[in-house]
Design a protein around this motif. Sequence first.
Motif, PDB file in Angstrom:
ATOM      1  N   VAL A  48       0.838  -1.208   0.000  1.00 34.07           N
ATOM      2  CA  VAL A  48       0.000   0.000   0.000  1.00 34.07           C
ATOM      3  C   VAL A  48       0.868   1.251   0.000  1.00 34.07           C
ATOM      4  O   VAL A  48       0.594   2.226  -0.729  1.00 34.07           O
ATOM      5  CB  VAL A  48      -0.951  -0.025   1.213  1.00 34.07           C
ATOM      6  CG1 VAL A  48      -1.653   1.329   1.372  1.00 34.07           C
ATOM      7  CG2 VAL A  48      -1.992  -1.127   1.044  1.00 34.07           C
ATOM      8  N   GLY A  81       0.729   3.879  -3.020  1.00 33.95           N
ATOM      9  CA  GLY A  81       0.277   5.228  -2.680  1.00 33.95           C
ATOM     10  C   GLY A  81       1.370   6.259  -2.842  1.00 33.95           C
ATOM     11  O   GLY A  81       1.127   7.375  -3.313  1.00 33.95           O
ATOM     12  N   CYS A 103      -2.814   3.950   4.952  1.00 31.55           N
ATOM     13  CA  CYS A 103      -3.961   3.608   4.099  1.00 31.55           C
ATOM     14  C   CYS A 103      -4.693   4.863   3.642  1.00 31.55           C
ATOM     15  O   CYS A 103      -5.190   4.933   2.507  1.00 31.55           O
ATOM     16  CB  CYS A 103      -4.912   2.689   4.861  1.00 31.55           C
ATOM     17  SG  CYS A 103      -4.229   1.063   5.222  1.00 31.55           S
ATOM     18  N   CYS A 153      -2.799   6.389   0.787  1.00 29.86           N
ATOM     19  CA  CYS A 153      -2.993   5.600  -0.433  1.00 29.86           C
ATOM     20  C   CYS A 153      -4.365   5.880  -1.033  1.00 29.86           C
ATOM     21  O   CYS A 153      -4.513   6.022  -2.244  1.00 29.86           O
ATOM     22  CB  CYS A 153      -2.839   4.112  -0.121  1.00 29.86           C
ATOM     23  SG  CYS A 153      -2.904   3.058  -1.584  1.00 29.86           S
ATOM     24  N   GLY A 176      -4.303   9.158  -2.678  1.00 28.62           N
ATOM     25  CA  GLY A 176      -3.574   9.086  -3.941  1.00 28.62           C
ATOM     26  C   GLY A 176      -4.427   8.504  -5.055  1.00 28.62           C
ATOM     27  O   GLY A 176      -4.469   9.026  -6.173  1.00 28.62           O
TER      28      GLY A 176
END
Length: 966
Positions: free
Chosen positions: A618, A622, A737, A740, A743
Motif C-alpha cells: 500500500v 500510494g 492507508c 494511499c 492518492g
Amino acid sequence: MKEKSISQQSHQRFVVFMSFESIFLAALAAPFVTALVTPLAYQYLGRRGVVVPLVGSVVPCVYFVDLLREIACAGKPLYFCWDWVSGIPLKLSFVVDGFGGLFALLVAGMGVLIVWYAHFYMEHEQGQGRFFSYLLFFLGSMIGVAVSEHLLCLFLFWELTSLSSFLLIGFWWHKEKSRAGALKALLITTIGGLFMLAGFVLLGVKTGLWEWRVLYAQAPHFIYSTWSAWALGLILMGALTKSAQFPFHIWLPDAMEAPTPVSAFLHSATMVKAGIILIFRVFPIFADHPLWFPLLCGVGLTTFVTGSWLAMVHRDLKAILAYTTIAQLGLFTALQGCGFSDPLIRAGLVFHIFVHAFYKGSLFMLTGIIDHAAGTRDVSVLGGLRKYMPKTCVFFLLACGSLAGLPPFLGFVSKEAALETFMHLPWPVCLAAPIVFAGGAALSVGVAFRIFVKVFLGKERGKMLDESNGYIDEIHGLEGAACMEKPQPTPAHEVSWGFLLPPAILAVLGVAFGFFPQLLGDLIFPSGAVGLAEKEAPHFALWHGITVPLLISGCIVFIGILLFLGAEKIYAFYLKKRLGWNLNTVYDGFWEKMLSVAKGATDVVQTGSLTRYAGITVGFVGGVILLGLLLRPEWGKCQSPGADWLLLESLAGVSLCVSCVLVVVLRDRLARIVSLGAAGLSICVYFAFRAAPDLALTGFLVEIVMFVLILVVLKQLKEEAVKQLSWQRGIGLGVLCGLCGLGIGGLVFVGLEFPLGKSIFPYFIENARPLAGGWNVVNVIVVDFRGFDTLGEISVLCLAALGVFGLRRVWVAKEVHGDSMEMHRNSLSEGLPLSDILRTVSAVSFPLVFLFSLYMVFRGHNQPGGGFIGGLIIAGGLILELLSEGRDRFLRMFPVKGRILFVWGLVLAFVTGLVPLFFGYPFLTSFVFEAVHFSTASIFDFGVYFVVVGVTLEMIVLIEETKRRV
C-alpha cells in the motif's frame, strides 16, 4: 488483432494449405512441435520414440538443403514476413540468405547426428524423452536466430536458446556442478542478452527501423551519430557473452558438466556461434565505425590466446576441448573485425565455421565415447587406448589433425586462409596480428598432440596422481585431488558402429574435404554467395606453393611440437606461478555477495507478517501515485463523466463501503471473509446494472469459488485470537492507508481532467458480427479483438499454477513426523461421509454442472458466457465433489492431472493463434465460417476453459496435500 471472414475471394487461398510461406513456417516449427510430442513418444514407445526427434531434426535439414538451392538459382535472399501485431512494428520476419541459410543447415545437420549419437549415449539414462525435448527446443531456437530478420524476433529466439541451453546443461540436476554450470551460463548469456535488447531498442527507436535490410540501407545516415557508439557497444555485449569471449568465457568450461551430446551440439557447433551470427548481421551497419576494428580484433585475439593457453594446462578432456572452442570463437571474432569488408573473406569465414563444426563436433562425441567406454576423461589416467579402441583411435586422430591444422586435413586449409587474412591488414597490425595468431595456433598444435598421445599412445591406464602431487580442477583451477571426483578406471572397450557413426562421419569429412577443399567451397559458395560475395567464387586449395603463410605454418607446427614435449614442465610452471585468484573466483565472489545482499533484504522484508506485506504494498503504490500528483504543475478543470446513477446502483455502492468497513472492524475471521465476499458481490451488482452481464457473471463465480476454497483452508487451520495492534502501529497503518486512498482518489480526479474523447464502443458493436462472427461484444473483444490480452492473462495464470505445482512437490518431498499424519486422520481428505445429502446432491448435480459449463463455453460468442465463465462453473462443481467424496475418491474419479490440462489449454490457445500464419494472416486472426455460424476464436476460448479447469484442479490437490501435512 486482425480479423478476416472466409469469403469467395479468400477461400481459394485457405484451401491451398501449404503455400511457399507455409512450408517455411512448418519447417521452422517442426523442432518445436516434435519437442512437445517427444516425451509422450518415449512414454508409450520407449527407446523407439527416438524416431520423433529424428523427424524433428531431419525435416528442417532437408528443407534448408532445398531452400539453399532455390536462393542459389534466384541469386537473391528470400524473405518471409507475417504481421504479429498489426499496427505496430512487431513482425515475424525472416530472411534466408547465404549465411543464415547455411548456418541453419549446419544446425539442422548437426542436430540429426547428435540425436542419433545421443540415442546410444543416453541409453541407460532416465528422462530421455525430456532430454530430447530440450534438444529439439534448442535446435528450433537456434535456427530462428540464424534466419531472423526483425530485431525483436531475433531477441525472442536468442533468449529461447539461453533457456533451452540452461535446461540441457542442468539436465543432471542432481549434480551440484551441473546446476552451478547451468546457472552461470544462464546468468552471463541472459545479462548479455538484455544489453543486446537495449541496443536493439536504441537502434530501432532512433531510426524507426527494425529489420536488417532497411537498416543496412540507412546506415550511412546515422553511423557517426553519438548514440551509435552506445548501440554498437550494447549489441556487441550480447554477442561477446554468448560466444564466450574474454572475459565472459568462464561459463563455457562449466557448461561441460552437461551430457556430452549437449557439449557437442551447443558448445562446439551451434549456440556459441550465435554471437558470430549477430556480429555478421550488424557488420553492414557498423563496419565503418571507429570502434569496430579495435574492439573485435582486440577481444578476439585475446580470447584466442587465452583459450589456447588454458587448454594446455588442464587435464579433463572435455574442459580441454572447451577451451579450444573458446580459442576458435576468438579467432572468428577477430576475423570479423579484421578486413571483414572483403566479401571473399566473409565467404572464408563461413568455410571456417563448417571446418570447426566438423572436427570439434567429432572430438566432443569421441570424448563422450571414451568416457563411456573407459570410465574417465582425465588425460593423466587414460593411456594406451589404441589397443582397446582402435576405431575410435583412428577417428580421433583425423579430428586432431584438423585441430592442429596439419596437412592434408581441412583445418590446415582453414588456418592458411586465416593467416592470409591477417597478413593483408594495414601496417602495423599486419605484423602484430599474425604473430599473436601464430602463438595461439602453436598452442593448439601442442594441445592436439597432447590429448592424442596421452589418451591413445601413452602408458596403459596410468594411475591418478595422489593428493600430495595435486592437479588442476578442470573448471575452477583449484589445486588438490579433492577438487573433483576421482575417476575409477574400468576396462576400456570399443563401442558399436552405430554409436561411432556420427563422429566418424564428421572426422572423415574433415580429411576428405582436406584433400579436395574446393569441393566444400563449391558446395557452400553457390548459395553462400547470396549476401556474402558478388560473383567471384573463393578458391580453396591444399597447396598454394611455397608461400609466407606456409612457412609460418611450418614454424607453428614446430613450436607446437616443442610445447607438447614440454607440456609437463609448462604444467608445473603453471602450478607454481598461477595467481591466487582468477575470473572464476571473481564471479563466485560477486555471486556470493549478491546472495548475501538478497538474503539481508529478504530477512528485512519477508518477516511472515501479513500486516507488513500489506503496508509495504500500500505504501509503495500510494507513494508513487502521490509523488506523480505532487509533480503536476497545475490542476485543470475536471469534466463530468455524465453518469446517471440508479437507486440500486447507489445501494450497491453503499453495500461496498459498509462491507469494506466491516472487514476492518470485525474480529472473527469467518465474518471478515463473508464481508470481503459481500464487497466483491456488490461490485458484481454494479456490473450487472451497467449492461455487463459477462463481467458480473465472472465476478460472481470468482467470489463463490474463492469463498468456498478459503473456507476449506480455514477449517483446517488452528483458531487463534486476533492480536490487538498497539495504538502507535494502528495510527501508522491508518495514515498509510489514508494516504494511499487519497492518492488513488486524486488519480481518478486528475483522470477526469482529460477530455473523454470519442468512445470506441461503436466500433466493436459495428464490427463484432461482420469480422468476428459473434453477437456477444464482450466475448468477441476478449477472445478476438483483444486476444493478446487474454493470451497474456492465461499465460500468467499457467505460470502461477506451475509455481503452485512446485510448492506441492517441495511440500510432498518434505519429511513429516508420523504423529502429524495422524492429527488429521478424520479430515475431509480421508473421504469420510460428511453428509449423505451433500454426496447425493453432488452425484446428481455434477454431470449437469459439467454439461452446463460446456454450454456456457459454446454460447459465449453470441450470449453471456465463454471460457472463463465455463471454467469457473466446472471449478465450483469440482470443489463440491471434493467436499462430498474426499481426496482419495476425488483423485480416483478425476485421474487427469491439472498441470496437463492447463499446459495443453495454453498450447491450444497458442496453436489457434499460429494457424493463421500458414495462410499469410497475422497471429491470432480468427476465421469465420458463415455456413455453420462458427468462428475459430471459439477454439481459443476452449483453451481458456482448459487452463481454468487445470489450475483449479492443481489448487485443489495442493490444498488437500497441505491439510494432510499441517
